[in-house]
Design a protein around this motif. Structure first.
Motif, PDB file in Angstrom:
ATOM      1  N   THR A   1       0.827  -1.207   0.000  1.00  0.00           N
ATOM      2  CA  THR A   1       0.000   0.000   0.000  1.00  0.00           C
ATOM      3  C   THR A   1       0.865   1.264   0.000  1.00  0.00           C
ATOM      4  O   THR A   1       2.075   1.203   0.246  1.00  0.00           O
ATOM      5  CB  THR A   1      -0.891   0.048   1.252  1.00  0.00           C
ATOM      6  OG1 THR A   1      -0.025   0.115   2.402  1.00  0.00           O
ATOM      7  CG2 THR A   1      -1.783  -1.183   1.366  1.00  0.00           C
ATOM      8  N   ASP A   2       0.220   2.386  -0.213  1.00  0.00           N
ATOM      9  CA  ASP A   2       0.934   3.669  -0.131  1.00  0.00           C
ATOM     10  C   ASP A   2       1.640   3.800   1.218  1.00  0.00           C
ATOM     11  O   ASP A   2       2.762   4.299   1.299  1.00  0.00           O
ATOM     12  CB  ASP A   2      -0.065   4.833  -0.288  1.00  0.00           C
ATOM     13  CG  ASP A   2      -0.633   4.916  -1.699  1.00  0.00           C
ATOM     14  OD1 ASP A   2       0.048   4.491  -2.651  1.00  0.00           O
ATOM     15  OD2 ASP A   2      -1.774   5.407  -1.840  1.00  0.00           O
ATOM     16  N   VAL A   3       0.965   3.360   2.270  1.00  0.00           N
ATOM     17  CA  VAL A   3       1.574   3.438   3.607  1.00  0.00           C
ATOM     18  C   VAL A   3       2.833   2.565   3.662  1.00  0.00           C
ATOM     19  O   VAL A   3       3.860   2.967   4.216  1.00  0.00           O
ATOM     20  CB  VAL A   3       0.554   3.021   4.687  1.00  0.00           C
ATOM     21  CG1 VAL A   3       1.208   2.907   6.053  1.00  0.00           C
ATOM     22  CG2 VAL A   3      -0.605   4.015   4.723  1.00  0.00           C
ATOM     23  N   ASP A   4       2.765   1.377   3.053  1.00  0.00           N
ATOM     24  CA  ASP A   4       3.953   0.515   3.009  1.00  0.00           C
ATOM     25  C   ASP A   4       5.095   1.207   2.267  1.00  0.00           C
ATOM     26  O   ASP A   4       6.238   1.198   2.731  1.00  0.00           O
ATOM     27  CB  ASP A   4       3.646  -0.811   2.300  1.00  0.00           C
ATOM     28  CG  ASP A   4       2.636  -1.665   3.052  1.00  0.00           C
ATOM     29  OD1 ASP A   4       2.642  -1.635   4.295  1.00  0.00           O
ATOM     30  OD2 ASP A   4       1.840  -2.367   2.390  1.00  0.00           O
TER      31      ASP A   4
ATOM     32  N   ARG B   1      -6.013   8.340  -0.405  1.00  0.00           N
ATOM     33  CA  ARG B   1      -6.344   8.319   1.019  1.00  0.00           C
ATOM     34  C   ARG B   1      -7.707   8.976   1.250  1.00  0.00           C
ATOM     35  O   ARG B   1      -8.557   8.460   1.972  1.00  0.00           O
ATOM     36  CB  ARG B   1      -5.227   9.075   1.770  1.00  0.00           C
ATOM     37  CG  ARG B   1      -5.473   9.340   3.214  1.00  0.00           C
ATOM     38  CD  ARG B   1      -5.012   8.183   4.099  1.00  0.00           C
ATOM     39  NE  ARG B   1      -5.772   8.217   5.345  1.00  0.00           N
ATOM     40  CZ  ARG B   1      -5.403   8.886   6.418  1.00  0.00           C
ATOM     41  NH1 ARG B   1      -4.258   9.544   6.424  1.00  0.00           N
ATOM     42  NH2 ARG B   1      -6.167   8.898   7.489  1.00  0.00           N
TER      43      ARG B   1
ATOM     44  N   ARG C   1       0.909  12.659  11.390  1.00  0.00           N
ATOM     45  CA  ARG C   1       1.009  11.214  11.655  1.00  0.00           C
ATOM     46  C   ARG C   1       1.935  10.923  12.830  1.00  0.00           C
ATOM     47  O   ARG C   1       1.674  10.016  13.622  1.00  0.00           O
ATOM     48  CB  ARG C   1       1.477  10.472  10.402  1.00  0.00           C
ATOM     49  CG  ARG C   1       0.348  10.416   9.389  1.00  0.00           C
ATOM     50  CD  ARG C   1       0.757   9.732   8.099  1.00  0.00           C
ATOM     51  NE  ARG C   1      -0.198  10.121   7.071  1.00  0.00           N
ATOM     52  CZ  ARG C   1      -0.108   9.794   5.793  1.00  0.00           C
ATOM     53  NH1 ARG C   1       0.912   9.062   5.376  1.00  0.00           N
ATOM     54  NH2 ARG C   1      -1.024  10.180   4.933  1.00  0.00           N
TER      55      ARG C   1
ATOM     56  N   GLU D   1       5.649   4.328   1.874  1.00  0.00           N
ATOM     57  CA  GLU D   1       6.191   5.427   2.667  1.00  0.00           C
ATOM     58  C   GLU D   1       6.999   4.888   3.855  1.00  0.00           C
ATOM     59  O   GLU D   1       8.068   5.412   4.184  1.00  0.00           O
ATOM     60  CB  GLU D   1       5.052   6.332   3.139  1.00  0.00           C
ATOM     61  CG  GLU D   1       5.593   7.642   3.660  1.00  0.00           C
ATOM     62  CD  GLU D   1       4.522   8.699   3.881  1.00  0.00           C
ATOM     63  OE1 GLU D   1       3.469   8.642   3.211  1.00  0.00           O
ATOM     64  OE2 GLU D   1       4.757   9.575   4.733  1.00  0.00           O
ATOM     65  N   ASN D   2       6.502   3.831   4.476  1.00  0.00           N
ATOM     66  CA  ASN D   2       7.244   3.251   5.598  1.00  0.00           C
ATOM     67  C   ASN D   2       8.599   2.716   5.158  1.00  0.00           C
ATOM     68  O   ASN D   2       9.585   2.820   5.895  1.00  0.00           O
ATOM     69  CB  ASN D   2       6.438   2.120   6.249  1.00  0.00           C
ATOM     70  CG  ASN D   2       5.286   2.656   7.082  1.00  0.00           C
ATOM     71  OD1 ASN D   2       5.254   3.829   7.437  1.00  0.00           O
ATOM     72  ND2 ASN D   2       4.330   1.798   7.384  1.00  0.00           N
TER      73      ASN D   2
ATOM     74  N   THR E   1      -3.343  -0.535  -2.346  1.00  0.00           N
ATOM     75  CA  THR E   1      -3.909   0.530  -1.504  1.00  0.00           C
ATOM     76  C   THR E   1      -5.430   0.541  -1.601  1.00  0.00           C
ATOM     77  O   THR E   1      -6.138   0.512  -0.589  1.00  0.00           O
ATOM     78  CB  THR E   1      -3.354   1.898  -1.955  1.00  0.00           C
ATOM     79  OG1 THR E   1      -1.930   1.821  -1.957  1.00  0.00           O
ATOM     80  CG2 THR E   1      -3.819   3.007  -1.029  1.00  0.00           C
TER      81      THR E   1
END
Ligand code: B3K
Ligand code: ZN
Length: 866
Positions: free
Chosen positions: A283-286, A676, A342, A288-289, A708
């Motif tokens: 995902t987008d979060v992945d 998002r 965040r 970015e992480n 995502t």
């Protein structure tokens, strides 16, 4: 188990200058032969040489070529004491270890594709006898031997200097690390892996060979991590003037790993979660992480490796600073405002509860039982906030000079938090003595603010008071030096001039109560307090609903615009929880809906709008309740979500349609923000419990070209009523069962579900082929997610507590570190009603009474029961 104290620190009596390791992998175990050049530390009183070890089968011991006579040493399970060695000597030890049986994943252990290490903080002693403490720094030469066909890749820190074939289809490789390093930065890998190679040229022209090693067949998931590495390298040169000092920088991904990643010198070892990514599985979060974690480990090369910690009490010296650095990298690479939001959301969800609970400890702890329990939100995230406050107090340029001073003074050394602050103080001329409370004192300070406006004098006075609640072992608290960033909004929403054109003032608030006066103020202002979250405190101010709406609509500080919305929603949810508990109905004033609509329809960045309309989490809100009622809290939060959905249905629907993807997926900050917000709209619409919206979510689930959107739809359905959730869950597993990291998402979405039968589902999943108690990622996905499922973990009948406590006991026999992390779910049990407390106490007491409990779990459970 006995605690260790900072005040007992003594420098080592012996130095080790060089280490030569020969590591021979055989079917009956791995034989490690070590040759250490040892010399007495002339600065301390003579004493025996104490070496640490754990689970080592000692085969031989020799000094200067002579086998050691039994009278010359004492050999225990975890210590080897050599009574009176010569001033300078060579120590040779030979041990056998059993990496195949190492389920703790500390030291040298087996995973699917081979053998890997994790040595921080005390894993090296599980490989060989050694003074396993960070202030003993040595140069390492490592030779690895293994079967060539099974383990074609042989890696260690530094540079490869020799390799070749040996008899019986075996081969060897020798690596030399030219940098002195503490044992916790040691790493080796013996495995079958694919590698993505690249190169990087530093500004001064040094060429660095880059390699990312992954499970065979996964090379198409390495590109993002490689790009992140190169971006981080460039950023550190541009921002701090820090270049990579290595010829080889390698990242190895492993599926069994206790934490996120590890910064071993030149040979980082990563959880696959923070390396592997492709649009259809991450995902987008992945994405970015991965950027953040790759950067974090790379930044450690200077903040942690070149300058390391004197002892483990100083852990935040490297972790707080490196988190601050990866946060700044994230802010510069993605969006500064959403990054900050965040960070604070995470701090409030994790660190504030920790700081209010039985495991509360200062950023620099003064005692611990098990150091692995102190890789915490306090050491990392509050530690980063402390560094950020220094940055705020002295400004960017002085902070950079402070960093330069720090490296000029301490390169190659093992130092303390004081050394870091002293560099900042000397570079800025600021006296940081009053600031040091932040390192010594646990607990979240509570700042209360009140304002008064004198129209005749055109004067606004802001009065601040601070208290810090007691924490275990620290009943009385001193005031902290708190930088409070303040702006004043006029009736038109614009910032007032605070003097000389400034619109934000940094107040230095350092006593119990202080007043700050603002002159030439023409109308009663609305104060914007703690802008950009300038200090990790709880701030109370008696805002009226219309004042919060004013800030939400107009504050020039994006963080405080978001904050105003969080206060508005949070206050309402808590008021409604109280109403529901009394048997009354929840309310939702029109003003709140209108304020939300203003944000939703504003021309702000979509990612910001999504953050602003994400309601505060249950764990965060629970901290504000005297006695937590998790059912009422959950119902009140859902009621507000439903009220917003009902009030803004047309707007959510229109926005969902307007934000439909235009081209193929790519990970990009702007696109990620649109996704998002669109997925937030889908989530709100499904609060309305209508088949049509569920069908829409199912359509998105089926048609998405990226994880995502697919996962957002799955999460929406898995929390909604109707059969669509089960349909989607089954389809998702059928499609992704061979992608371990996607299966983790599938487990987590079920463990975090709001559905009434969540616990039964989790119990069933424990027996599913997808679950494995030996794999930390699976445990975190299923069990820790359930432990964070506020309503279900804290179920009134105690079922959640019993279930998790039993799993902690099972897991403790396999992996104490991971078991202890899971045990932290119990931190806040005392905030609940007496009936829940009785259930939690019984579950904890049963755990506490178990024979053979690890030190890790013992410390957490023992402190929880005090
Ligand atoms: N320094 C490692 C932490 C390893 C801790 C093991 N219990 C990861 C990091 O902070 O970068
Ligand atoms: Zn770190």
């Amino acid at each position: 188990p006995a605690p260790v104290f900072l005040k007992d620190y003594l420098p080592p009596a012996w130095w080790v200058d060089t280490v030569s390791l020969d590591v021979d992998l055989r079917p009956d175990g791995t034989v490690v032969s070590a040759t250490l050049a040892v010399r007495r530390n002339p600065e301390v009183a003579p004493g025996p040489l104490c070496l640490n070890g754990a689970e080592l089968e000692t085969l031989s011991l020799a000094i200067d070529g002579q086998s050691l006579s039994p009278s010359a040493y004492t050999l225990g399970d975890e210590s080897l004491v050599i009574t009176a060695p010569p001033e300078r000597f060579t120590l040779e030890t030979k041990v056998r270890i059993q990496p195949d049986r190492n389920t703790q994943l500390s030291g040298f252990y087996r995973s699917k594709d081979g053998y890997f290490t994790q040595c921080e903080p005390q894993g090296f002693r599980r490989i060989t006898w050694f003074p396993d403490r960070p202030d003993v720094m040595a140069c390492y030469t490592v030779t690895l031997h293994a079967d060539k066909a099974s383990y074609p890749v042989l890696l260690a820190n530094g540079n490869p200097v020799a390799q070749g074939d040996e008899a019986d289809g075996r081969h060897f490789a020798t690596w030399v690390d030219p940098f002195r390093k503490p044992s916790y930065l040691f790493a080796m890998v013996v495995a079958k892996l694919d590698v993505l190679r690249d190169t990087y040229r530093t500004t001064s022209g040094r060429e660095v060979q880059l390699g990312i090693f992954v499970e065979p067949g996964k090379l198409d998931q390495c590109g993002h991590a490689m790009a992140a590495l190169k971006k981080s390298m460039r950023w550190d040169e541009a921002t701090f003037g820090l270049e990579c000092d290595l010829d080889h920088y390698m990242i190895v991904a492993v599926g069994d790993f206790n934490m996120g990643a590890m910064e071993n010198k030149g040979l980082n070892i990563f959880n696959t979660k923070y390396v592997l990514a492709r649009a259809d599985v991450a995902t987008d979060v992945d994405f970015e992480n991965i950027d953040r974690v790759v950067a974090h480990e790379y930044f450690h090369n200077w903040t942690g490796n070149r300058v390391t910690c004197r002892d483990w009490f100083q852990l935040s010296l490297k972790e707080g600073l490196t988190v601050f650095r990866d946060q700044e990298f994230g802010a510069d690479t993605h969006s500064r405002q959403t990054a900050r939001i965040r960070e604070v959301r995470g701090l409030r969800a994790m660190q504030f509860p920790e700081d209010a609970g039985p495991m509360a400890h200062p950023v620099r702890p003064s005692t611990y039982v098990e150091i692995n329990n102190f890789y915490t939100a306090t050491v990392y995230e509050k530690g980063a906030e402390v560094v950020r406050m220094i940055h705020t107090l002295i400004g960017k340029d002085a902070f950079r000079r402070g960093m330069d001073t720090y490296f000029a003074r301490h390169d190659g050394q093992a130092v303390t938090c004081e050394d870091f602050v002293a560099a900042m103080a000397d570079a800025s001329g600021v006296d940081f003595t009053p600031f040091m409370t932040w390192y010594r004192q646990a607990g979240t300070p509570r700042v209360s603010a009140r304002g008064s406006y004198d129209a005749a004098a055109r004067r606004y006075t802001l009065t601040l008071t601070q208290v810090c609640p007691p924490t275990p072992g620290q009943p009385d608290k001193a005031p902290c030096l708190i930088p409070v960033a303040v702006g004043l909004l006029g009736p038109d929403g614009r910032d007032l001039d605070l003097g000389g054109g400034r619109t934000t003032a940094i107040l230095q608030f350092s006593t119990h109560e202080q007043s700050f006066v603002f002159e030439n103020i023409d109308a009663a202002p609305v104060p914007s307090l703690l802008r950009n979250f300038s200090a990790p405190v709880v701030l109370d101010f008696d805002y009226q609903e219309r004042e919060l709406a004013h800030l939400l609509a107009h504050d020039s500080d994006p963080f405080n615009r978001w904050e105003a919305g969080q206060r508005l929603f949070g206050d309402l949810i808590l008021a409604n929880a109280a109403r529901l508990a009394r048997g009354e109905a929840a309310e939702c004033p029109a003003g709140v809906i209108a304020a939300a609509r203003t944000v939703l329809l504003s021309d702000s960045d979509p990612a910001f709008i999504a953050e602003a309309l994400t309601l505060p989490g249950e764990a965060t809100l629970a901290e504000r309740m005297a006695v937590v009622d998790p059912d009422a809290l959950h119902a009140a939060r859902n009621a507000l979500a439903r009220a917003l959905a009902a009030g803004l249905e047309d707007d959510f629907l229109a926005l969902y349609e307007r934000l439909a993807p235009v081209g193929a997926y790519q990970f990009d900050t702007a696109d990620a923000g649109r996704r998002r917000l669109r997925n937030l709209c889908l989530g709100y619409l499904n609060e309305l419990d209508r088949g049509g919206y569920r069908a829409q979510a199912l359509r998105q689930f089926e048609q998405a070209d990226n994880m995502t959107d697919q996962f957002a739809a799955l999460a929406t359905l898995a929390n909604a009523g109707g059969d669509e959730g089960d349909t989607a869950l089954a389809a998702f597993y059928a499609r992704w069962q061979h992608e371990a990291l996607v299966v983790d998402k599938w487990l987590a979405v079920q463990a975090g579900s709001r559905r009434d039968d969540t616990l039964a589902g989790v119990e069933r999943l424990m027996a599913h082929a997808a679950f494995d108690l030996k794999n930390p990622n699976k445990v975190y996905a299923l069990l820790r997610t359930f432990g964070g499922n506020h309503r279900h973990f804290h179920a009134a009948d105690g079922s959640g507590y019993r279930f998790v406590a039993e799993r902690i006991a099972d897991l403790d026999a396999i992996n104490p570190q991971v078991a202890a992390r899971l045990a932290r779910c119990f931190d806040r049990w005392r905030k609940f009603d007496t009936s829940r407390q009785a259930h939690a106490r019984a579950a904890l007491a049963a755990l506490h009474a178990r024979p053979g409990l690890s030190r890790d779990v013992f410390e957490v459970v023992d402190k929880a029961l005090v």
